[in-house]
Write an enzyme that holds these catalytic residues in place. Sequence first.
Site, mmCIF file in Angstrom:
data_model
loop_
_atom_site.group_PDB
_atom_site.id
_atom_site.type_symbol
_atom_site.label_atom_id
_atom_site.label_comp_id
_atom_site.label_asym_id
_atom_site.label_seq_id
_atom_site.Cartn_x
_atom_site.Cartn_y
_atom_site.Cartn_z
ATOM 1 N N GLN A 64 -42.384 95.033 25.902
ATOM 2 C CA GLN A 64 -42.526 96.446 25.498
ATOM 3 C C GLN A 64 -42.297 96.735 24.011
ATOM 4 O O GLN A 64 -43.055 97.489 23.409
ATOM 5 C CB GLN A 64 -41.557 97.311 26.327
ATOM 6 C CG GLN A 64 -41.725 98.787 26.055
ATOM 7 C CD GLN A 64 -40.775 99.694 26.822
ATOM 8 O OE1 GLN A 64 -40.615 100.837 26.495
ATOM 9 N NE2 GLN A 64 -40.140 99.194 27.869
ATOM 10 N N SER A 65 -41.236 96.169 23.431
ATOM 11 C CA SER A 65 -40.859 96.616 22.083
ATOM 12 C C SER A 65 -41.962 96.324 21.065
ATOM 13 O O SER A 65 -42.417 97.224 20.347
ATOM 14 C CB SER A 65 -39.549 95.946 21.651
ATOM 15 O OG SER A 65 -39.727 94.550 21.555
ATOM 16 N N ASP B 222 -53.402 78.485 22.869
ATOM 17 C CA ASP B 222 -52.173 77.754 23.196
ATOM 18 C C ASP B 222 -51.594 77.269 21.873
ATOM 19 O O ASP B 222 -52.092 76.321 21.266
ATOM 20 C CB ASP B 222 -52.471 76.572 24.124
ATOM 21 C CG ASP B 222 -51.196 75.810 24.477
ATOM 22 O OD1 ASP B 222 -50.149 76.048 23.811
ATOM 23 O OD2 ASP B 222 -51.242 74.994 25.404
ATOM 24 N N THR B 223 -50.563 77.918 21.434
ATOM 25 C CA THR B 223 -50.038 77.627 20.099
ATOM 26 C C THR B 223 -49.155 76.382 20.095
ATOM 27 O O THR B 223 -48.618 76.010 19.052
ATOM 28 C CB THR B 223 -49.227 78.823 19.566
ATOM 29 O OG1 THR B 223 -48.179 79.105 20.500
ATOM 30 C CG2 THR B 223 -50.098 80.037 19.385
ATOM 31 N N ARG C 54 -39.912 77.183 16.400
ATOM 32 C CA ARG C 54 -40.159 76.023 17.272
ATOM 33 C C ARG C 54 -41.643 75.752 17.424
ATOM 34 O O ARG C 54 -42.061 74.626 17.628
ATOM 35 C CB ARG C 54 -39.529 76.253 18.664
ATOM 36 C CG ARG C 54 -38.013 76.164 18.678
ATOM 37 C CD ARG C 54 -37.471 76.025 20.093
ATOM 38 N NE ARG C 54 -37.594 77.247 20.869
ATOM 39 C CZ ARG C 54 -36.765 78.284 20.802
ATOM 40 N NH1 ARG C 54 -35.725 78.230 19.981
ATOM 41 N NH2 ARG C 54 -36.951 79.353 21.539
ATOM 42 N N TYR D 242 -32.998 92.542 26.462
ATOM 43 C CA TYR D 242 -33.900 93.528 27.065
ATOM 44 C C TYR D 242 -33.344 94.926 26.823
ATOM 45 O O TYR D 242 -32.187 95.103 26.420
ATOM 46 C CB TYR D 242 -34.041 93.279 28.571
ATOM 47 C CG TYR D 242 -34.958 92.117 28.906
ATOM 48 C CD1 TYR D 242 -36.333 92.236 28.766
ATOM 49 C CD2 TYR D 242 -34.454 90.913 29.366
ATOM 50 C CE1 TYR D 242 -37.186 91.185 29.072
ATOM 51 C CE2 TYR D 242 -35.299 89.841 29.680
ATOM 52 C CZ TYR D 242 -36.663 89.989 29.529
ATOM 53 O OH TYR D 242 -37.499 88.949 29.824
ATOM 54 N N GLU D 243 -34.178 95.906 27.137
ATOM 55 C CA GLU D 243 -33.872 97.322 26.903
ATOM 56 C C GLU D 243 -32.411 97.724 27.128
ATOM 57 O O GLU D 243 -31.740 98.232 26.228
ATOM 58 C CB GLU D 243 -34.787 98.158 27.831
ATOM 59 C CG GLU D 243 -34.469 99.635 27.905
ATOM 60 C CD GLU D 243 -34.778 100.372 26.615
ATOM 61 O OE1 GLU D 243 -35.866 100.176 26.071
ATOM 62 O OE2 GLU D 243 -33.927 101.145 26.142
ATOM 63 N N ASP E 148 -36.400 99.461 23.470
ATOM 64 C CA ASP E 148 -37.703 98.801 23.319
ATOM 65 C C ASP E 148 -38.664 99.653 22.491
ATOM 66 O O ASP E 148 -39.032 99.301 21.372
ATOM 67 C CB ASP E 148 -38.330 98.552 24.689
ATOM 68 C CG ASP E 148 -37.740 97.327 25.373
ATOM 69 O OD1 ASP E 148 -37.153 96.491 24.676
ATOM 70 O OD2 ASP E 148 -37.887 97.217 26.595
ATOM 71 N N GLY F 127 -25.299 118.821 19.000
ATOM 72 C CA GLY F 127 -25.196 119.525 17.726
ATOM 73 C C GLY F 127 -24.098 120.564 17.735
ATOM 74 O O GLY F 127 -23.214 120.572 18.587
ATOM 75 N N GLY F 128 -24.160 121.475 16.805
ATOM 76 C CA GLY F 128 -23.114 122.482 16.673
ATOM 77 C C GLY F 128 -23.332 123.706 17.551
ATOM 78 O O GLY F 128 -22.547 124.649 17.496
HETATM 79 N N1 COA Z 1 -48.928 79.537 23.447
HETATM 80 C C1 COA Z 1 -47.920 78.697 23.716
HETATM 81 N N2 COA Z 1 -46.639 79.064 23.887
HETATM 82 C C2 COA Z 1 -46.379 80.380 23.780
HETATM 83 C C3 COA Z 1 -47.374 81.329 23.505
HETATM 84 C C4 COA Z 1 -48.711 80.858 23.334
HETATM 85 N N3 COA Z 1 -49.714 81.682 23.070
HETATM 86 N N4 COA Z 1 -46.802 82.541 23.483
HETATM 87 C C5 COA Z 1 -45.497 82.357 23.727
HETATM 88 N N5 COA Z 1 -45.232 81.053 23.905
HETATM 89 C C6 COA Z 1 -43.948 80.437 24.202
HETATM 90 C C7 COA Z 1 -42.932 80.608 23.098
HETATM 91 O O1 COA Z 1 -43.200 79.702 22.079
HETATM 92 C C8 COA Z 1 -41.629 80.305 23.840
HETATM 93 O O2 COA Z 1 -41.488 78.895 23.946
HETATM 94 P P1 COA Z 1 -40.106 78.106 23.624
HETATM 95 O O3 COA Z 1 -39.020 78.823 24.370
HETATM 96 O O4 COA Z 1 -40.393 76.741 24.163
HETATM 97 O O5 COA Z 1 -39.901 78.144 22.177
HETATM 98 C C9 COA Z 1 -41.932 80.802 25.247
HETATM 99 O O6 COA Z 1 -43.327 81.110 25.279
HETATM 100 C C10 COA Z 1 -41.191 82.008 25.748
HETATM 101 O O7 COA Z 1 -40.956 82.983 24.744
HETATM 102 P P2 COA Z 1 -39.695 83.933 24.846
HETATM 103 O O8 COA Z 1 -39.804 84.936 23.790
HETATM 104 O O9 COA Z 1 -38.463 83.080 24.854
HETATM 105 O O10 COA Z 1 -39.908 84.625 26.277
HETATM 106 P P3 COA Z 1 -38.855 84.911 27.451
HETATM 107 O O11 COA Z 1 -39.686 85.476 28.546
HETATM 108 O O12 COA Z 1 -38.007 83.754 27.798
HETATM 109 O O13 COA Z 1 -37.895 86.045 26.845
HETATM 110 C C11 COA Z 1 -37.410 88.185 25.844
HETATM 111 C C12 COA Z 1 -38.328 87.384 26.798
HETATM 112 C C13 COA Z 1 -38.014 89.583 25.727
HETATM 113 C C14 COA Z 1 -36.007 88.267 26.442
HETATM 114 C C15 COA Z 1 -37.354 87.501 24.465
HETATM 115 O O14 COA Z 1 -38.669 87.308 24.015
HETATM 116 C C16 COA Z 1 -36.564 88.277 23.418
HETATM 117 O O15 COA Z 1 -35.336 88.312 23.428
HETATM 118 N N6 COA Z 1 -37.289 88.877 22.450
HETATM 119 C C17 COA Z 1 -36.690 89.597 21.335
HETATM 120 C C18 COA Z 1 -36.124 90.924 21.753
HETATM 121 C C19 COA Z 1 -37.124 91.793 22.432
HETATM 122 O O16 COA Z 1 -38.172 92.113 21.923
HETATM 123 N N7 COA Z 1 -36.734 92.259 23.633
HETATM 124 C C20 COA Z 1 -37.399 93.329 24.310
HETATM 125 C C21 COA Z 1 -38.582 92.951 25.011
HETATM 126 S S1 COA Z 1 -39.336 94.438 25.581
#
Ligand code: COA
Length: 415
Positions: free
Chosen positions: A17-18, A73-74, A104, A138-139, A168, A247-248
Amino acid sequence: MAKALDGVRILDFTHVQSGPTCTQLLAWFGADVIKVERAGTGDVTREQLRDIPDADSLYFTMLNHNKRSVTIDTKNPEGKKVLETLIKTCDVLVENFAPGALDRMGFTWERIQELNPQMIVASVKGFGPGPYEDCKVYENVAQCAGGAASTTGFDDGPPVVTGAQIGDSGTGLHLALGIVTALFQRTKTNRGQKVLAAMQDGVLNLCRVKLRDQQRLARTGVMKEYPQYPNGTFGEAVPRAGNASGGGQPGWILKCKGWEADPNAYIYFITQAPVWAKICNVIGKEEWATDPDYATPAARLPHLKEIFAEIERWTMTKTKFEAMDILNKYDIPCGPILSMKEIAEDESLRKTGTIVEVDHPVRGKYLTVGNPIKLSDSPTDVTRSPLLGEHTDEVMTELGYSAQQIAALRTAGAI
Ligand code: COA
């Protein structure tokens, strides 16, 4: 009509979301937002909280309008090269991965600078530098860590999170402002920069008045507009203030006609000082306008509970809309407690484009919240969210890849 951010290209590496809130706003202002997703799955919200099997969820569609979707796929070496090409041609990279994920992948700030020194790299993280900087967030975690939860709810209950997604969507808004500011600075410096919006910081920014109150409390030991005054006790930290106004001008939520059956038959009523005499007239307590115990804001503070109880006796005889009509005639600030159903059906919000009906090829028609920021020279046209990878071939062709190269990359699992 041209759009404010025409010509700005955003490499949108956001999910959930964010980040998507931020890039959706930029898209609404006219930026070309290219959302990079993993083939097969894409943004995890595409399949979260689904209401129609196999259709992109409302969670996804309502946060990703006006964007293009490409799958890359990065972690695949060939996919990385495609991403490098994109980095060279975009102005801003926006991401909200967990801390360290972009590094990473091999896309450190230094590497991105090598590829494109003008690139702005904008990130949402849960926390800024410090003890929690490596945490996923998360949120509601942000609401708790940013001071919102400890100050929301009633004095005799636990901390409460709010339905407004201030962690978010609130942080996404902050990030969007950071990005356009960095784009503006780049017109003078010709350089990119890092933009960070931490969710804890964003929530705290929105809880600014509570840090104000913390310092008032520390100095005076009491806050007279809080419901704890005059009979309750204050501790060392800002307490939960129920529905008291921040507020006031004291305010509270009051029952209206029908409250027994309708959970939203309530009105927010503000006893604004300049209209105190009018309030007294409306509720039939004319004597309060001149009574020294009620006539001034300071005199009223110890009596707020009694005052709101008396006003409520009046509001309970009217529906919230009847009360609004009467109070507005006298310039008395008030607001109905609107349910989401009432908001969804509100014709005036549809006329302004704040509520928009969108058509989607898989899910059909749905409602969304349009752009809350209206620019007279850059109107927003809300277009549906992209299907997963819908624009991969289109964007790859724009980047100079031939049909054969695209097919080969697809076979190799890079796109
Ligand atoms: N190709 C290949 N890999 C990809 C990719 C792509 N196109 N897009 C994402 N990935 C991989 C990432 O490289 C990461 O891999 P790694 O852990 O091996 O380095 C993996 O997907 C997962 O990414 P991640 O951000 O860790 O997702 P998550 O589902 O585990 O966590 C959150 C989700 C929201 C908790 C986390 O992203 C976060 O804390 N974000 C910052 C704060 C935030 O925005 N929170 C609010 C979300 S609304």
